[in-house]
Design a protein around this motif. Structure first.
Motif, PDB file in Angstrom:
ATOM      1  N   VAL A 122       1.775  -0.396  -6.322  1.00  0.00           N
ATOM      2  CA  VAL A 122       1.092   0.118  -5.130  1.00  0.00           C
ATOM      3  C   VAL A 122      -0.376  -0.262  -5.248  1.00  0.00           C
ATOM      4  CG1 VAL A 122       0.491   2.176  -3.810  1.00  0.00           C
ATOM      5  CG2 VAL A 122       2.734   2.011  -4.920  1.00  0.00           C
TER       6      VAL A 122
ATOM      7  N   THR B 274       7.768   2.409   1.262  1.00  0.00           N
ATOM      8  CA  THR B 274       8.298   1.160   1.814  1.00  0.00           C
ATOM      9  C   THR B 274       8.606   0.161   0.702  1.00  0.00           C
ATOM     10  OG1 THR B 274       6.046   0.306   2.177  1.00  0.00           O
ATOM     11  CG2 THR B 274       7.108   1.456   4.011  1.00  0.00           C
TER      12      THR B 274
ATOM     13  N   ASP C 194      -3.990  -1.681  -2.835  1.00  0.00           N
ATOM     14  CA  ASP C 194      -4.733  -2.152  -1.667  1.00  0.00           C
ATOM     15  C   ASP C 194      -5.526  -3.373  -2.109  1.00  0.00           C
ATOM     16  OD1 ASP C 194      -6.532  -2.678   0.371  1.00  0.00           O
ATOM     17  OD2 ASP C 194      -6.960  -0.569   0.784  1.00  0.00           O
TER      18      ASP C 194
ATOM     19  N   ARG D 247       0.793  -1.222   0.000  1.00  0.00           N
ATOM     20  CA  ARG D 247       0.000   0.000   0.000  1.00  0.00           C
ATOM     21  C   ARG D 247       0.830   1.279   0.000  1.00  0.00           C
ATOM     22  NH1 ARG D 247      -4.125  -0.586   4.852  1.00  0.00           N
ATOM     23  NH2 ARG D 247      -2.181  -1.171   5.898  1.00  0.00           N
ATOM     24  N   GLN D 248       2.122   1.186   0.364  1.00  0.00           N
ATOM     25  CA  GLN D 248       2.934   2.384   0.519  1.00  0.00           C
ATOM     26  C   GLN D 248       4.104   2.381  -0.466  1.00  0.00           C
ATOM     27  OE1 GLN D 248       2.017   4.811   2.572  1.00  0.00           O
ATOM     28  NE2 GLN D 248       0.285   3.615   3.373  1.00  0.00           N
TER      29      GLN D 248
END
Length: 270
Positions: free
Chosen positions: A60, A41, A62, A37-38
């Motif tokens: 990226v 990172t 979700d 999601r990030q």
């Protein structure tokens, strides 16, 4: 199993077990789609994998959102080989069931159980096709809580037990196809996911270093194991007792319930 030169997807690759597995496959020459999601990172994971000699792509995403699974499949559609899928992404909310919001119940079920099932289903044709060469791997990250249901983790335990049985059933369904389905049962591991939980060894939550857990996991996977338990010996004794005398586990946990509830009440990664 030969873990070299794998080409595949790792979900939850931005930190913790997901990042550590990306590094392991990267140093073995892997080309990996890092999903999380990030962006920050994932970018750091990609940098670390490159330093180990692996290559990556970043997505990226979700996994609980509509169309996420299809977008992951599209990202690897042009790959000639897809022989690795690591279903690692997960979240947790701890506390009494009646205090758990409906949104948090759905969040855990959607990410921990529904998403890996749908992603596996979508990628299975590619995994089966690639298995004709060196075999394919589906690696599902469950939890020691799937082996001993702990108080204040009822929904999380349900999702992790579900992914465990999903893997067991799918493994039998895919017998003879060259697709190796393995399920990992980490105990409490020293990762960022555990920073909001303060239960220690005195409450049965002694944490293992991430490096030790990953070493055990990779060793077992290379040996061709399907059920990979990385819990320390003391925890395994409780797991065995839970099979032979589950009420004895209830009795052992009962005196510490109040302290455990206080220690886990802020455990949340949603």
């Amino acid at each position: 199993m030969n873990l070299n030169n794998r080409r595949g997807i790792i979900t939850g690759a931005g930190q913790g077990i997901g990042r550590a597995l990306a590094l392991e496959f990267g140093r073995r020459g892997g080309h990996l789609l890092l999903v999380g999601r990030q962006l920050a990172t994932l970018t750091e994971t990609a940098r670390l994998v490159a330093a180990e000699g692996g290559t990556t792509e970043i997505l990226v995403e979700d996994l609980t959102q509509s169309g996420a699974v299809e977008r992951i499949a599209h990202a690897v559609a042009s790959w000639s080989t897809v022989d690795l899928l690591v279903n690692n992404a997960g979240n947790v909310w701890a506390g009494r069931l009646e205090l758990t919001s409906n949104a948090d119940v759905h969040s855990m079920i959607d990410l921990n159980l529904t998403a890996p099932i749908l992603l596996t289903k979508t990628l299975l044709p590619a995994l089966r096709q690639s298995a004709t060469e060196s075999g394919s791997i589906i690696l599902n990250i469950s939890s020691g809580i799937a082996l001993v249901g702990m108080p204040f983790y009822s929904v999380y335990a349900a999702t992790k037990s579900g992914i465990s049985q999903f893997g067991e059933s799918l493994r039998r369904e895919l017998t003879g196809t060259g697709v190796h389905v393995a399920t990992v049962y980490p105990g409490a591991t020293d990762t960022a996911m555990m920073t909001s939980q303060t239960a220690g060894a005195e409450l049965g939550w002694g944490r293992r270093p991430l490096d030790d857990v990953i070493t055990d996991l990779i060793t077992a996977l290379e040996a061709g194991e399907h059920e990979i338990n990385t819990a320390p010996e003391g925890r395994r004794e409780m797991q065995q007792l839970n099979i032979t005398d589950p009420m004895a586990v209830d009795a052992a946990l009962a005196p510490g319930l109040e302290s455990l509830e206080l220690a886990v009440r802020d455990h949340r990664s949603i």
